[in-house]
Structure formats: C-alpha cells, structure tokens
Enzyme design. Structure first.
Site, short mmCIF file in Angstrom:
data_model
loop_
_atom_site.label_atom_id
_atom_site.label_comp_id
_atom_site.label_asym_id
_atom_site.label_seq_id
_atom_site.Cartn_x
_atom_site.Cartn_y
_atom_site.Cartn_z
N ASP A 84 6.05 56.43 59.26
CA ASP A 84 4.61 56.22 59.41
C ASP A 84 4.50 55.29 60.62
OD1 ASP A 84 1.91 55.95 57.30
OD2 ASP A 84 2.04 54.65 59.06
N SER A 85 3.56 55.56 61.52
CA SER A 85 3.55 54.81 62.78
C SER A 85 3.22 53.33 62.61
CB SER A 85 2.62 55.45 63.80
OG SER A 85 1.29 55.16 63.50
N SER A 86 2.80 52.92 61.41
CA SER A 86 2.59 51.48 61.19
C SER A 86 3.92 50.74 61.25
CB SER A 86 1.91 51.24 59.84
OG SER A 86 0.68 51.92 59.84
N THR A 105 1.11 61.52 59.95
CA THR A 105 0.48 62.42 58.96
C THR A 105 0.76 63.88 59.25
OG1 THR A 105 -1.30 60.83 58.68
CG2 THR A 105 -1.78 63.05 57.97
N ASP A 145 -2.01 55.96 63.88
CA ASP A 145 -2.37 54.54 63.73
C ASP A 145 -1.95 53.68 64.93
OD1 ASP A 145 -3.45 55.15 61.30
OD2 ASP A 145 -1.88 54.21 60.09
N CYS A 174 -15.26 43.30 73.91
CA CYS A 174 -16.08 44.51 74.11
C CYS A 174 -15.16 45.67 74.45
CB CYS A 174 -17.04 44.32 75.28
SG CYS A 174 -18.27 43.05 75.00
N1 ASP Z 1 -0.57 56.40 58.76
C1 ASP Z 1 -0.39 57.53 59.64
C2 ASP Z 1 0.50 57.10 60.80
O1 ASP Z 1 0.04 56.50 61.72
C3 ASP Z 1 -1.71 58.01 60.12
C4 ASP Z 1 -1.67 59.22 61.02
O2 ASP Z 1 -0.65 59.80 61.31
O3 ASP Z 1 -2.73 59.64 61.48
O4 ASP Z 1 1.68 57.36 60.77
#
Ligand code: ASP
Length: 339
Positions: free
Chosen positions: A56-58, A12, A89, A275
């Site tokens: 995007d880190s996903s 982001t 993420d 936990c």
């Molecule tokens: N979806 C974004 C990512 O992980 C979220 C972020 O950067 O905070 O690339």
C-alpha cells in the site's frame, strides 16, 4: 514495436477484498493480467517487474524510491518507456521524487493506479492502465512524446511534480493547480506539446542519494514558541515551512528570532504556501520581507510533495546551506514557475 516496462509496486489497482477480514489486500501481477486480457492486443511489447513486497503506498519511503530509480536506470537503454503501478495515496510524492532523481530524462515514466481494484465491476483501473501504456509508448519522429515523469489518472496526464492527491473518493483523484494538463484522453489522445518538457541531449543519470533529514513547520494563528522551537531545533538540515497566502508569516519578534537562529545554525528553510493555487512572493508584503532578507528560500508555486522530495534530493547533492537554498529556488525539473 515499442517496448514498455511495467513496474508493479502495489496500490488499490492490485488489491482484492479479503473474504475473512473484509479489508483490501494486494494481489500479484498475474492476477492483474487475468483481469485485463486487452493488454495482449496492445501494439507494444510489455515486460513486467514486480516488487517482492507489494505495498500500500502509505508504506512508501525514500529507500524504495532509490530502488525504483535503480530499476529505471537498469532498463533505461532497453525499453522505450515505463509505466509504474502505484497506490494513489503517495503517488505524487513518488513521482516528484523520481522527477528530481532523474537528470536528462528522455523517456516517459508514467505513474498510474486506481480508486477501485481492477477486479471491481466499475473499476477505473483498466482505462488508467491501458492509456498510461499508450502514452508511455507514444512517439513522434523516433522520440518519446512525453519524456517526463507523469501521473495518468481519470483521462488526464499531469506533470508528476505539479500534482497532488486531491480526492480520496472520486475517480478524479489528482489535480495540478499550477500547471496545465500534459495529455487529455478522449476519442483521441491530445498532447499539449508546448507544455511538455524538451529533453536535453545529455546522458541520462539517476541520482539515488536522498537525505531525509527534514522537518515541516506548518503555521497556524496561535502557534506557540515552544512548538516552533522544537521543530526548528529538531535534528534536521532542511525545514519546509508552510506559510500563509503569498508566503507570509507572523512578524512577532520571537518567531523571527527563532527563524534567524535556525539559519545561523546552518539550517535551510524553504517557504511554500498553504494555498494550493498561486505562488510565494517573498517581499511582497511586510510580513515576508524579513524572511527574504534572512535568506529563507522561496518555494514559489511548488506543491508540498515537490518541496519535500526536492529538499531530500538537494540535501543529497549539496552540503553548503546557501547553495542548497539557491538550488531549492531553481527550477530543476519543471516543478516551479518564476513570476
Ligand atoms: N491506499 C491505497 C494506496 O495508496 C490507495 C490507492 O491505491 O488508491 O496504496
């Protein structure tokens, strides 16, 4: 002047709203720089390496972790520290993975990102970026003050392999429930030197071989034999088992038999708790005694992120399941505490 390499992977921090689709899309590093003229005023020399594909880190994966480790290895002798811009993420997974891949790390590798794009008026990106650079370039008597893989976010630096993404809406995106904050930023930067790892005086090595032959068995009351069986018989060498409380599972005979069969077939099972705070103590309750006896590895207080990436790293180093299990139980990079 200290030299810092910024590696820009995406997230982001470097996104802008696409006027047509209204979704957040990546921008390039020059556009980021335009938003932070203050970077010029920092008392350090900054070099930048941008990924060709800003993600995007996903979309992060072990191949990209190896690529990142390779960049750090290439620049290791040329710079004093690294700042990696990364989506929040999966930041804890990447920071954990790199912590295991780097043996004898003596320079800071500081991850940061933001919850709001750098161009947004109320953005958290500028503070995160500027302070991450400051931490990465902090030295004492010619040595880095934080020779670790860390995550800097919302005024705190955490050990990367102790952190997890805790909140998707607050600026306080990360927490480190089982290990204290390494650096706190306020009027001054407060370094908790007692909690920061001391590097060994040995050559740095980047291990880039990760094996993703793993599966996850997350328990819940009522989990069925066919589901447990399918996961334990998946084509995977290592299984991360998320258990209850201090590492407990059902003692139903069918379940214990399934685990025993998997271990007899050469699988490694690592027990971590659902936990977030506290530790696995195999043998404390009757419901974990058999797990210990059959050779299940104790994950102590490791995060899920550390457990997954440590399994990938250790499977890449060792073939023998017993040795893999012993290494998983060993504190390699400050990721677990023995109680
Ligand atoms: N979806 C974004 C990512 O992980 C979220 C972020 O950067 O905070 O690339």
């Amino acid at each position: 002047m200290t030299k810092i390499l910024i590696i820009y992977t995406g997230g982001t921090i470097g996104m802008m709203t696409d006027p047509k689709t209204k979704t957040l899309k990546p921008i390039n590093f020059e556009q980021i720089m335009d938003n932070v003229p203050e970077l010029e005023r920092l008392n350090c020399q900054i070099e930048v390496r941008s990924f060709d594909d800003i993600i995007d880190s996903s979309n992060m994966n072990p191949d990209i972790w190896s690529e990142l480790a390779g960049i750090v290895e290439k620049y290791y002798d040329r710079v004093d520290g690294f700042v990696i811009l990364h989506g929040s993420d999966t930041m804890s997974f990447t920071a954990s993975a790199l912590s295991f891949m780097f043996e004898n790390l003596a320079k800071p590798v500081i991850f940061t990102g933001s919850q709001l794009p750098i161009s947004a008026i109320r953005t958290d990106a500028k503070e995160n970026l500027m302070t991450a650079i400051e931490i990465a370039s902090s030295m004492k008597e010619g040595r880095a003050l934080v020779p670790e893989v860390g995550i800097y976010f919302d005024y705190k630096l955490f050990r990367g392999n102790r952190s997890f993404k805790y909140n998707s809406s607050k600026f306080e995106a990360f927490r480190s429930p089982n290990y204290p904050v390494l650096v706190e930023s306020g009027v001054h930067l407060r370094f908790s030197e007692n909690y920061i790892l001391k590097p060994k005086n040995e050559p740095f090595k980047a291990h880039k071989n990760l094996v993703n032959d793993i599966a996850v068995l997350k328990l819940y009351p009522g989990i069925s034999p066919k589901v447990v069986d399918a996961i334990l018989n998946a084509d995977a060498r290592g299984i991360v088992m998320e258990t209850f409380g201090a590492g407990n599972t059902t003692t139903d005979a069918w379940f214990i038999d399934c685990l025993k069969k998997a271990i007899d077939n050469g699988k490694v099972i690592l027990d971590i708790s659902q936990c977030k705070v506290g530790t696995v103590e195999l043998g404390r309750y009757e419901t974990s005694k058999q797990l210990k006896d059959m050779g299940i590895a104790n994950g102590y207080d490791m995060t899920y992120e550390a457990a997954i990436t440590k399994m990938m790293y250790v499977l890449g180093q060792e073939q023998d399941p017993i040795k893999v299990a012993r290494l998983l139980e060993t504190d390699l990079r400050g990721e677990l505490t023995w109680y």
